[in-house]
Scaffold this motif. Structure first.
Motif, PDB file in Angstrom:
ATOM      1  N   UNK A 172       1.312  -1.012  -0.251  1.00  0.00           N
ATOM      2  CA  UNK A 172      -0.105  -0.018  -0.175  1.00  0.00           C
ATOM      3  C   UNK A 172       0.924   0.967   0.066  1.00  0.00           C
ATOM      4  N   UNK A 173       0.786   2.039  -0.975  1.00  0.00           N
ATOM      5  CA  UNK A 173       1.089   3.242  -0.814  1.00  0.00           C
ATOM      6  C   UNK A 173       0.206   4.350  -1.322  1.00  0.00           C
ATOM      7  N   UNK A 174       0.464   5.117  -0.160  1.00  0.00           N
ATOM      8  CA  UNK A 174      -0.635   6.536   0.620  1.00  0.00           C
ATOM      9  C   UNK A 174       0.067   7.589   0.270  1.00  0.00           C
ATOM     10  N   UNK A 175      -0.354   8.239  -0.532  1.00  0.00           N
ATOM     11  CA  UNK A 175       0.044   9.769  -0.966  1.00  0.00           C
ATOM     12  C   UNK A 175      -0.784  10.733   0.377  1.00  0.00           C
ATOM     13  N   UNK A 176       0.491  10.896   1.329  1.00  0.00           N
ATOM     14  CA  UNK A 176      -0.739  12.013   2.151  1.00  0.00           C
ATOM     15  C   UNK A 176      -0.056  13.861   1.723  1.00  0.00           C
ATOM     16  N   UNK A 177      -0.099  14.102   0.832  1.00  0.00           N
ATOM     17  CA  UNK A 177       0.527  15.115  -0.031  1.00  0.00           C
ATOM     18  C   UNK A 177      -0.021  16.395   1.108  1.00  0.00           C
ATOM     19  N   UNK A 178      -1.556  16.509   0.991  1.00  0.00           N
ATOM     20  CA  UNK A 178      -2.450  17.438   1.244  1.00  0.00           C
ATOM     21  C   UNK A 178      -2.655  17.626   2.822  1.00  0.00           C
TER      22      UNK A 178
END
Lengths: 356, 356
Positions: A172-178
């Motif tokens: 799982x790749x979680x992109x928490x950019x925001x």
């Protein structure tokens, strides 16, 4: 072909840019000062191991192992290299979402299954549809909060997903950019859970929250040592330049900027949502981030026609190009400062009512 | 493992760094001013097509087609992507040279043949030895002037090489990262010949000549449209950050800096060569660039021992790590400002005479 927001380089004249979803407060003053003072940093190669930067990022995250924080030339670079390092059998992309995940997978020869598991109002995701598409060694990518829908998956539900994926030998790749724009940050981040889920990598960036997409500073964090080593092997040396290092070592400790940004964005997001909701012929979706997905709900004008009409009035919006499962009537709006937001509401009302 | 110069991050205290071969004049003042003024550039994504930057670089080069100039996050990025795009059967690396060429090839699964075709004094190359190692679709890499030897291949001889390689269906990558330091620049550059040799790509960088390795700005130029398109397809979006764009749009028109740097480096290179030549137990090789390869020619101390002895005196040199075909007695010295160069000569004389 540019399928991204913020392409103001193709516009003529002064434009209020609602297409690029970055912090309206702009570059932190702390960084501006640091940059002017530390110009001599450019006379050296960056530390090829980025020791100080990794320590600073770990400190900001409350993460105990700086060795497992890996900085990149923007989050995009780490996303690309993660895909290279994982050698997944398949990527499950949860659309509509940021187009670079799928592009990165395809560029590296990884098959992409593009699923829309959102409900009609983009407030929730149905993971059972996702599980059906899994094969062992799949990589699932989830942007949280999601761009462009503003949907947020709470920590408990995300842990459930990570656990299920681990059982199925999936990553799982979680992109928490925001994520810094959301109300319950930092408690809602998966950072504190990484120890339980070595099948998870978290992606973060300075780009959006610190208002400086020009700086190209992103990073990955995971408790999976093998993965971090794999990413490092694929990175070219000195991939993060001195300006980005300086930014990382400055802005993450700028508590004043962080607090002010969070308060401001919360207030303006609510203001904008409230105002947009009142416009006839427009649907606006609730969002946890610093942008709103919207939809032209009446009449025949599509998002591209709307964009052109608004550009005549000096306002740029984000058309649905590159976002799968959005209709031709969807578009995205960044949350900006009050006068800009008011102007946006005004011109939207004008253009949509003329049309209707 | 770090096989590069300039790793001052591993040193304690103040050090005169002769290991990193960059312009002693440091960051151009024009860039410092631009950076402080244009901080707002960071609030935007860089132009994803880098139009202004490419136009500026083409103008500087006197090259007629900005579309065929491709900027990278340091020259290293363009070198890596060129190898990816070419899909060569084999790389011929002309050692001793910059270690990243071979690393880039190996990382991309390309076989590397590492040849030493230099004469004993590193003043010339015997291309017949190179031709024997070619198979169709080979990529030959030549750093000109070469790092670390300072050897320069004149334009006529380079054209001969390019022609021969074309006939054998082979490609030539010429890294001109240091060429502005040479006496006969710009006439000696291959830029004006590219139209005749579509099997050639030229690599350039702001890193060395403009004294800012921290900025990470390099670029490739070729008349081979297919290759440039191939490189572009492998690049991640926004690979050059706003600081590097600003640098590129500022320093290449800073004629004052360019003229002063060239005059200074010429004078100091000659001074240093002359002084080093007089040290007993030391061989110094003639160089066309801003560094000198040297060799401990008497006694048992090797370059690493010398490095340690010099570090005690606050001087850092470049040991031969990562340079194939250099002995344990070779080391590289950057040309710096006069007081630094004098100090270097003094401590070298001291350490080598103590030892002898």
């Amino acid at each position: 072909m540019n399928f991204h927001g913020g392409d103001i380089y193709s516009c003529q004249g002064e434009v209020l840019d609602f297409s690029s979803n970055i912090n309206p407060l702009g570059v932190p003053e702390s960084f501006r000062m640091a940059l002017c003072e530390k110009i001599t940093d450019f006379t050296r190669y960056p530390d090829i191991q980025y020791r100080a930067l990794r320590a600073e990022l770990a400190e900001y995250l409350g993460f105990d192992d700086p060795e497992l924080v890996i900085p990149g030339n923007g989050a995009v670079e780490i996303i690309y290299k993660t895909i290279l390092a994982l050698e997944s059998a398949r990527m499950i992309n949860l659309s509509p979402t940021f187009s670079e995940y799928a592009r990165a997978a395809r560029q590296n020869g990884v098959e992409v299954i593009d699923l829309n598991i959102y409900d009609a109002s983009f407030t929730d995701l149905d993971f059972s549809l996702l599980f059906a598409a899994l094969i062992p060694n799949s990589l699932v990518v989830l942007c949280n909060p999601n761009n462009p829908t503003g949907t947020f998956v709470e920590r408990e539900k995300m842990c459930f997903l990570a656990r299920e994926l681990a059982q199925k030998d999936c990553f799982l790749l979680i992109d928490e950019a925001f994520i810094e724009f959301t109300d319950h940050y930092p408690e809602n981040s998966m950072i504190g859970e990484l120890g339980h889920y070595p099948n998870v990598i978290l992606i973060r960036a300075a780009t959006k929250f610190f208002g400086m997409p020009g700086i190209r500073l992103g990073f990955g964090v995971s408790k999976n040592k093998q993965l971090i080593r794999g990413i490092r092997e694929h990175l070219e040396p000195w991939n993060v330049n001195a300006a980005a290092v300086l930014a990382g070592c400055t802005v993450y400790r700028d508590q004043e900027y962080i607090t002010a940004s969070r308060a401001w964005v919360k207030e303006e997001r609510e203001f904008l949502f409230h105002q947009l909701s009142k416009i006839d012929g427009l649907t606006v979706y609730p969002s946890k981030a610093n942008y709103h997905l919207a939809k032209i709900s009446r009449g025949k004008m599509d998002a591209w026609a709307l964009k052109n009409r608004l550009l005549e009035k000096g306002v740029l919006i984000r058309t649905p190009d590159g976002f799968n499962y959005l209709s031709a009537y969807h578009f995205r709006l960044a949350v900006k400062d009050r006068p800009s937001n008011q102007r946006l509401v005004e011109v939207l009302r004008e253009v949509l009512s003329c049309h209707g």
